[in-house]
Scaffold this motif. Structure first.
Motif, mmCIF file in Angstrom:
data_model
loop_
_atom_site.group_PDB
_atom_site.id
_atom_site.type_symbol
_atom_site.label_atom_id
_atom_site.label_comp_id
_atom_site.label_asym_id
_atom_site.label_seq_id
_atom_site.Cartn_x
_atom_site.Cartn_y
_atom_site.Cartn_z
ATOM 1 N N MET A 229 0.822 -1.205 0.000
ATOM 2 C CA MET A 229 0.000 0.000 0.000
ATOM 3 C C MET A 229 0.858 1.258 0.000
ATOM 4 N N ALA A 230 1.992 1.186 0.662
ATOM 5 C CA ALA A 230 2.882 2.345 0.763
ATOM 6 C C ALA A 230 4.314 1.883 0.556
ATOM 7 N N VAL A 231 5.082 2.694 -0.168
ATOM 8 C CA VAL A 231 6.481 2.375 -0.435
ATOM 9 C C VAL A 231 7.313 3.643 -0.212
ATOM 10 N N MET A 232 8.299 3.530 0.674
ATOM 11 C CA MET A 232 9.256 4.606 0.903
ATOM 12 C C MET A 232 10.614 4.090 0.438
ATOM 13 N N ARG A 233 11.281 4.871 -0.402
ATOM 14 C CA ARG A 233 12.559 4.448 -0.959
ATOM 15 C C ARG A 233 13.628 5.501 -0.672
ATOM 16 N N GLY A 234 14.596 5.134 0.147
ATOM 17 C CA GLY A 234 15.737 5.999 0.414
ATOM 18 C C GLY A 234 15.387 7.368 0.965
ATOM 19 N N VAL A 235 14.339 7.448 1.794
ATOM 20 C CA VAL A 235 13.899 8.755 2.275
ATOM 21 C C VAL A 235 14.847 9.287 3.354
ATOM 22 N N SER A 236 15.155 10.565 3.246
ATOM 23 C CA SER A 236 16.019 11.250 4.215
ATOM 24 C C SER A 236 15.440 12.609 4.528
ATOM 25 N N ARG A 237 15.702 13.071 5.747
ATOM 26 C CA ARG A 237 15.227 14.387 6.172
ATOM 27 C C ARG A 237 16.131 14.898 7.275
ATOM 28 N N SER A 238 16.553 16.169 7.161
ATOM 29 C CA SER A 238 17.414 16.805 8.165
ATOM 30 C C SER A 238 16.705 18.008 8.765
ATOM 31 N N PHE A 239 17.089 18.350 9.983
ATOM 32 C CA PHE A 239 16.616 19.553 10.661
ATOM 33 C C PHE A 239 17.819 20.283 11.235
ATOM 34 N N ARG A 240 18.000 21.520 10.786
ATOM 35 C CA ARG A 240 19.114 22.353 11.259
ATOM 36 C C ARG A 240 20.448 21.598 11.170
ATOM 37 N N GLY A 241 20.623 20.941 10.040
ATOM 38 C CA GLY A 241 21.879 20.246 9.797
ATOM 39 C C GLY A 241 22.003 18.886 10.456
ATOM 40 N N GLN A 242 20.991 18.485 11.233
ATOM 41 C CA GLN A 242 21.018 17.192 11.917
ATOM 42 C C GLN A 242 20.146 16.196 11.150
ATOM 43 N N LEU A 243 20.723 15.061 10.753
ATOM 44 C CA LEU A 243 19.998 14.064 9.975
ATOM 45 C C LEU A 243 19.028 13.309 10.879
ATOM 46 N N ALA A 244 17.723 13.480 10.630
ATOM 47 C CA ALA A 244 16.704 12.824 11.441
ATOM 48 C C ALA A 244 16.317 11.460 10.873
ATOM 49 N N VAL A 245 16.234 11.352 9.556
ATOM 50 C CA VAL A 245 15.946 10.091 8.871
ATOM 51 C C VAL A 245 16.979 9.929 7.775
ATOM 52 N N ASP A 246 17.615 8.757 7.722
ATOM 53 C CA ASP A 246 18.777 8.555 6.861
ATOM 54 C C ASP A 246 18.549 7.385 5.901
ATOM 55 N N ALA A 247 18.104 7.701 4.672
ATOM 56 C CA ALA A 247 18.009 6.721 3.584
ATOM 57 C C ALA A 247 17.236 5.468 3.993
ATOM 58 N N VAL A 248 16.016 5.653 4.473
ATOM 59 C CA VAL A 248 15.201 4.533 4.953
ATOM 60 C C VAL A 248 14.316 4.002 3.832
ATOM 61 N N ASP A 249 14.290 2.688 3.682
ATOM 62 C CA ASP A 249 13.341 1.984 2.811
ATOM 63 C C ASP A 249 12.283 1.330 3.694
ATOM 64 N N LEU A 250 11.022 1.449 3.284
ATOM 65 C CA LEU A 250 9.950 0.834 4.067
ATOM 66 C C LEU A 250 8.757 0.579 3.157
ATOM 67 N N SER A 251 8.227 -0.639 3.216
ATOM 68 C CA SER A 251 7.010 -0.988 2.484
ATOM 69 C C SER A 251 5.973 -1.503 3.471
ATOM 70 N N LEU A 252 4.714 -1.127 3.246
ATOM 71 C CA LEU A 252 3.618 -1.529 4.123
ATOM 72 C C LEU A 252 2.588 -2.286 3.300
ATOM 73 N N TYR A 253 2.146 -3.433 3.836
ATOM 74 C CA TYR A 253 1.274 -4.323 3.083
ATOM 75 C C TYR A 253 -0.098 -4.458 3.759
ATOM 76 N N PRO A 254 -1.144 -4.743 2.970
ATOM 77 C CA PRO A 254 -2.488 -4.919 3.551
ATOM 78 C C PRO A 254 -2.513 -6.044 4.571
ATOM 79 N N GLY A 255 -3.282 -5.832 5.636
ATOM 80 C CA GLY A 255 -3.510 -6.876 6.622
ATOM 81 C C GLY A 255 -2.454 -7.021 7.686
ATOM 82 N N GLU A 256 -1.410 -6.172 7.685
ATOM 83 C CA GLU A 256 -0.342 -6.320 8.675
ATOM 84 C C GLU A 256 -0.316 -5.129 9.632
ATOM 85 N N ILE A 257 0.133 -5.416 10.863
ATOM 86 C CA ILE A 257 0.407 -4.374 11.852
ATOM 87 C C ILE A 257 1.915 -4.285 11.997
#
Length: 297
Positions: free
Chosen positions: A4-32
């Motif tokens: 249902m959702a696919v994140m590929r290599g997502v990164s995000r920084s705040f004031r020069g500090q890396l908060a999320v570093d190249a994360v891959d994540l997939s979410l599938y129906p029916g799972e927690i």
């Protein structure tokens, strides 16, 4: 099965500090999926990007094949965030009815309040609710549009034991075949109890992803309890020992990759060992081992 959702290599920084570093994540129906990590690991930032509340500075996010900011994608998602609240002057039922106008086919008010355990609070003003009741109202609002993807950020915060159990039971019942649920939590028992899959973040990086057995197996440690005359600091310096602490009853508790080698060394050196138990690691043990800076690296 398509995610249902696919994140590929997502990164995000705040004031020069890396908060999320190249994360891959997939979410599938029916799972927690339980999203775990110490404070500052990047859990909330990752969920914000999944929901389209923040743009990734690198990588991509697709929900139902679309950017999460697209109206059609947002209409199929629901979110319960840590700081969600409602107009203090409206009643619980009025707040849910107001939210219904945002969706083409909203769920009935009575059904939402029943799921959230607020049927007896329908006429109470939002400003009069306790912290736990506001959490449950947030869940009702997140479910108003009958979302296919449900995002929960610390859903049981501020709940007492009974409230926590009731909310977790509701979340389990919501995990039907056509819905994916991802929740960020600090409660490892909660994650082990409810999640089909566990994702661990540390310093913004994904360091584990799998069911509980897979995550525990990745660490390769066992939990040891014992009493001994050897100094705790010397035990901590033994090869393969991940962490050491003293329990309230005075026993040494440690996580070790090679408990047999540790015990053989203690016996060979003539140290006294009593009240000994060795057990397989649980999710809490694995989490401790994974998120110690040296182990995570």
């Amino acid at each position: 099965m398509e995610p249902m959702a696919v994140m590929r290599g997502v990164s995000r920084s705040f004031r020069g500090q890396l908060a999320v570093d190249a994360v891959d994540l997939s979410l599938y129906p029916g799972e927690i999926v339980a999203l775990l990590g110490p404070n500052g690991a990047g859990k909330s930032t990752l969920l914000d990007m999944l929901l389209g509340l923040r743009d990734p500075q690198a990588g991509s996010v697709r929900v139902f094949g679309m950017p999460p900011t697209v109206r059609r994608a947002r209409g199929r998602m629901g979110a319960m965030l840590q700081d969600t609240t409602g107009p203090p002057g409206l009643t619980v039922a009025e707040t849910v009815r107001l939210t219904q106008h945002l969706y083409p086919r909203p769920a009935p008010v009575s059904e939402l309040l029943d799921i959230a355990g607020l049927s007896d609070k329908a006429d109470r003003r939002v400003g009069e609710l306790s912290g736990g009741e506001r959490q449950r109202l947030s869940l009702a609002l997140a479910l108003t549009g009958s979302p296919e993807l449900l995002v929960l950020d610390e859903p049981t915060a501020a709940l007492d034991v009974a409230g926590r159990r009731g909310l977790l039971r509701s979340i389990r019942e919501l995990a039907v075949d056509d819905r994916a649920i991802v929740l960020a939590t600090h409660d490892l028992r909660e994650a082990q109890e409810i999640a089909d899959r566990v994702v661990v973040l540390h310093h913004g990086r994904k360091i584990a992803d799998g069911d509980t057995a897979e995550v525990v197996g990745q660490v390769g440690v066992r939990r040891v309890h014992l009493r001994t005359d050897l100094d705790v600091l010397r035990i901590a310096n033994h090869p393969g020992v991940q962490s050491v602490s003293i329990t309230p009853d005075g026993r040494v508790e440690l996580l070790a990759r090679d408990p047999e080698g540790l015990l053989a060394g203690l016996f060979a050196d003539g140290h006294h060992v009593t009240d000994l138990t060795v057990a397989d690691a649980d999710l809490e043990s694995a989490f401790v081992a994974l998120t110690e800076d040296g182990a995570a690296a």
